[in-house]
Structure formats: structure tokens, C-alpha cells
Scaffold this motif. Structure first.
Motif, PDB file in Angstrom:
ATOM      1  N   TRP A   1      -1.901  -4.031   8.574  1.00  0.00           N
ATOM      2  CA  TRP A   1      -0.643  -3.327   8.796  1.00  0.00           C
ATOM      3  C   TRP A   1      -0.503  -2.906  10.254  1.00  0.00           C
TER       4      TRP A   1
ATOM      5  N   TYR B   1       3.319  -6.187   5.638  1.00  0.00           N
ATOM      6  CA  TYR B   1       1.895  -6.300   5.926  1.00  0.00           C
ATOM      7  C   TYR B   1       1.449  -7.735   5.683  1.00  0.00           C
TER       8      TYR B   1
ATOM      9  N   THR C   1       3.419   1.886  10.484  1.00  0.00           N
ATOM     10  CA  THR C   1       4.128   1.462   9.261  1.00  0.00           C
ATOM     11  C   THR C   1       3.323   1.857   8.033  1.00  0.00           C
ATOM     12  N   TYR C   2       1.998   1.664   8.091  1.00  0.00           N
ATOM     13  CA  TYR C   2       1.161   2.038   6.957  1.00  0.00           C
ATOM     14  C   TYR C   2       1.293   3.528   6.667  1.00  0.00           C
TER      15      TYR C   2
ATOM     16  N   GLN D   1      -5.554  -5.896   3.478  1.00  0.00           N
ATOM     17  CA  GLN D   1      -4.244  -5.930   4.121  1.00  0.00           C
ATOM     18  C   GLN D   1      -4.374  -5.549   5.582  1.00  0.00           C
TER      19      GLN D   1
ATOM     20  N   ILE E   1       5.349  -8.225  11.337  1.00  0.00           N
ATOM     21  CA  ILE E   1       4.992  -6.872  10.882  1.00  0.00           C
ATOM     22  C   ILE E   1       4.953  -5.867  12.025  1.00  0.00           C
TER      23      ILE E   1
END
Length: 169
Positions: free
Chosen positions: A133, A57, A137-138, A131, A115
Motif C-alpha cells: 500500500w 493496493y 492510503t492504508y 499487500q 496506487i
């Protein structure tokens, strides 16, 4: 102790082919408050720390927040491994940017590729930073960790109890 605005909330925003993405409006207010050079009509500045290969991230710091990190790094002994590594992670592996007059920032291709961001970016507040992301992925990395942590606690557990363990300065 001065009251500092904090980032709050989460949202997903579209990323265009040039890497432009809108910053949540409430985040922009915090960026403005955290930029000592900002005044009405100017663009608030921030620093995006992308870090090493393990970081999935982008961490976005207000100017005040990154200066606090820089001040702590500068207190480490010059030439120490810790100072060199932290300078590399927070100074070398970062990029300064500003919010444009439409409320967007440009995420350089290098950062988007790092990312895996393509068409959307997920923003989540993290106190005095936020952040960015890749949404999928988060969900896999962080949301799952939170759920796992909560599942280990009793149903009637109140996480605020952890605040009672904080020592007052």
C-alpha cells in the motif's frame, strides 16, 4: 493437511526512483517455501495482482497461492461471465516477478502510479498473500476500518470467538 507458511507482520520500506523495494526478510522465506521451483541460490517468484480501478493496493501471491486461485477459476464453466471476469482480474491484471539477490522486487511505474506509491511502500501480511500500500492510503482506508470495527465491539470482546464458528473440513 500440509502445513503452509503464512506471511506475518507489517513494515514500511523505501522505494527508489527505479521502483526497487526490499521485501521484508520473513516474507522472503514464505515466498521461497511457496515457490515449487525455488532452490538455494535461485530467486523466489511471485505474482503481483493489481486488479481494477477500485483496488488501492497490490496483492502479492506465492506461486502456490496463485495456482490455487487459478485452479478454482479453471473449474468454473468455460465462457461463463464469472470465469472471464476472474481470469481478467487475476491473470490479465497481474504481473509475475521475482525477488532479486538483494531481497528486492521492482514495482513497475504503472503499478506505482496506480496506487500512488512514491518514496515508501507499506507491506502488510494477509495469510497466504501480502499487500503493498501507499502508507497514507492504508492508514486512511484500512486502519480506520479496523478501528471502527473494534470500536463497535465491547472492550472485553475477544475476536478469537469468530474461529469457533469455522466449520471443520
Amino acid at each position: 493437511m500440509t502445513r503452509r507458511l503464512r506471511f506475518r507482520g507489517e513494515s514500511t520500506h523505501k522505494v527508489d526512483t527505479k521502483g526497487r523495494v526490499s521485501i521484508p526478510a520473513s516474507f522472503r522465506r514464505v515466498l521461497e517455501a511457496g515457490d515449487p521451483n525455488w532452490t538455494e541460490g535461485l530467486s523466489p517468484e511471485l505474482v503481483i495482482v493489481y486488479g481494477d480501478h477500485r483496488r488501492k493496493y497490490l496483492e502479492c501471491y506465492t506461486i502456490e497461492a496463485i495456482e490455487e486461485v487459478d485452479d478454482k477459476i479453471a473449474r468454473l464453466p468455460r465462457g461463463s461471465v464469472e470465469r472471464k471476469m476472474l481470469e481478467r482480474l487475476f491473470n490479465g491484471q497481474s504481473t509475475p516477478t521475482a525477488v532479486d539477490d538483494t531481497g528486492r522486487i521492482v514495482l513497475p511505474a504503472k503499478l506505482r502510479e496506480k496506487i500512488g506509491i512514491d518514496k515508501e511502500a507499506f507491506f502488510i501480511a494477509s495469510g497466504d498473500t501480502f499487500q503493498i500500500w501507499k502508507p497514507e492510503t492504508y492508514e486512511v482506508e484500512e486502519a480506520a476500518k479496523t478501528e471502527e470495527w473494534l470500536d463497535e465491539l465491547p472492550d472485553d470482546f475477544d475476536p478469537l470467538i469468530f474461529l469457533d464458528q469455522v466449520k471443520e473440513a
